[in-house]
Motif scaffolding. Sequence first.
Motif: not given
Length: 203
Positions: A105-111
């Motif tokens: 989920p961190a990848a989506t938050e960074r994006a």
Amino acid sequence: MSVTDQDRPADRTGGARRVPIPPKKKPARRPLVPAFRRAAGRGWPVALALAICLSALAVDGWADRRSEGSPAANRALVDKARTAEVVADVSAKVARIFTYTHADPAATERAAGEALTGRATGQYRRLFGLVKRNAPVMRLALTTKVAKAGLIELTRDGTAVLLVVLDQTATRDGRPTGAPVAAQLIVTARDDHGWRISDLRAA
């Protein structure tokens, strides 16, 4: 006197009495997060696919706030190179912020942190919070692809408005949960050291 005049009630002055017509009531806008929770109760694959549309509906339309100007002020009509740049950049960011996997989920938050600004940031965070808490239980993922995108308006001050058509596929443990879901968005972006999405709504 006609039959219509005879049947019409008269006022004290002898004239026909006019019956006031009540004003039309505007439909009430449903709150965003409760609507999303109701969708979530029906199954996360559906709720995830609806997230993009719900987030868009929570934000006021760009057309109500844009300044009026002549068609000549719209750079989308004359600047082909700039148009291609905006469409490619914003399309890639829209696909990233609405692609999610419970394993990262961190990848989506960074994006989202890189792509969003203004109202779009707050609305997206509320939606993503619900997804982040619940989707891992179902081991779900949502893949979003931009099927088509076109530039509606590009102003001299660095504001772009696009129509974006999306295809979204939800999977559970790597297996599709149903047919792809289509969505259409009006996306407003600003050139702030790179294009950042400031407004989203359903088309």
